[in-house]
Design an enzyme around this catalytic site. Sequence first.
Site, short mmCIF file in Angstrom:
data_model
loop_
_atom_site.label_atom_id
_atom_site.label_comp_id
_atom_site.label_asym_id
_atom_site.label_seq_id
_atom_site.Cartn_x
_atom_site.Cartn_y
_atom_site.Cartn_z
N ILE A 33 1.16 -1.35 0.09
CA ILE A 33 0.02 0.01 -0.04
C ILE A 33 0.86 1.10 0.08
O ILE A 33 1.79 1.50 0.77
CB ILE A 33 -0.93 0.06 1.24
N ALA A 34 0.57 2.29 -0.89
CA ALA A 34 1.46 3.23 -0.98
C ALA A 34 2.82 3.15 -1.45
O ALA A 34 3.69 4.09 -1.36
CB ALA A 34 1.25 4.37 0.45
N LYS A 37 2.31 2.44 -6.98
CA LYS A 37 1.78 1.59 -8.14
C LYS A 37 0.80 2.86 -8.76
O LYS A 37 1.01 2.76 -10.11
CB LYS A 37 1.00 0.76 -7.68
N THR A 39 0.98 6.02 -9.07
CA THR A 39 1.80 6.85 -9.83
C THR A 39 2.49 6.12 -11.15
O THR A 39 2.69 7.14 -12.09
CB THR A 39 3.09 7.55 -8.99
N GLU A 130 -2.93 -2.61 -12.16
CA GLU A 130 -2.59 -2.28 -10.95
C GLU A 130 -2.95 -3.36 -9.99
O GLU A 130 -4.08 -3.42 -9.62
CB GLU A 130 -3.03 -1.16 -10.56
N LYS A 194 0.75 10.99 3.68
CA LYS A 194 0.63 12.25 2.92
C LYS A 194 -0.54 12.49 2.16
O LYS A 194 -1.07 13.25 2.04
CB LYS A 194 2.06 12.25 2.21
N GLU A 200 -7.97 4.84 4.91
CA GLU A 200 -6.82 4.36 5.44
C GLU A 200 -6.13 4.81 6.66
O GLU A 200 -5.03 4.40 6.95
CB GLU A 200 -5.64 4.47 4.17
#
Length: 265
Positions: A33-34, A37, A39, A130, A194, A200
């Site tokens: 997670i984060a 992907k 991006t 993804e 961020k 989440e």
Amino acid sequence: MSAPAKRRCRGPAADLDSSFQKRLRKISIEGNIAAGKSTLVRLLEKHSDEWEVIPEPIAKWCNIQTSEDECKELSTSQKSGGNLLQMLYDKPTRWAYTFQTYACLSRVRAQLKPISAKLHEAEHPVQFFERSVYSDRYVFASNLFESGNINETEWAIYQDWHSWLLNQFQSEIELDGIIYLRTTPQKCMERLQKRGRKEEEGIDLEYLENLHYKHETWLYEKTMRVDFENLKEIPILVLDVNEDFKNDKIKQEYLIDEIKSFLTS
């Protein structure tokens, strides 16, 4: 580095001729997670008309509505007022099995969608997904079982259902390669905080560490036992994305070059 292997064509898909099937490459982008992907898939989508991106269907799991055509249609859970992703994080023991079943189903549907006319005319067509139906099982569902949020009966049913479903559509959903975006759980936590998705907010570092371990044993160390023959020898490209690349043109070019080499070597 070995090239992505061609899938076995076990039966003609309704909208694809055999020549196109042989040219088409299906690549999954995996990572925590984060990890970056979303991006990366945006970069890939802009890079070549021969590349098509199928984003993670997160809008179907929660109450997020975007301007993208594929996200405008409300899912069954949304029509009933449900936000499955939020429900999973709020009460994982209650909703883990429901969420993972629906997440897998939504990915299968995404992979079975008709190919665009533009991609069908491409000389070297590539679809980037993804995440995949495989990480659904070997990373997320497996972790929920090991953490006690999916019980033994649910886990047995999920695995049986997952295997049966994938075997029914094997030729249409088999992957030719996997790209693993490798980063530390600590960096993922920074990025997660961020971007600030409401669903989440309850994710902690331990959860990310558990998912990292799953990804590492599956895609980096390659010690995880998998049940699908095509996964055992599938080509894997590991990309270190611990440093942010969202606004780094040099890093972006490097990643694209690595992926192009992976597809053609």
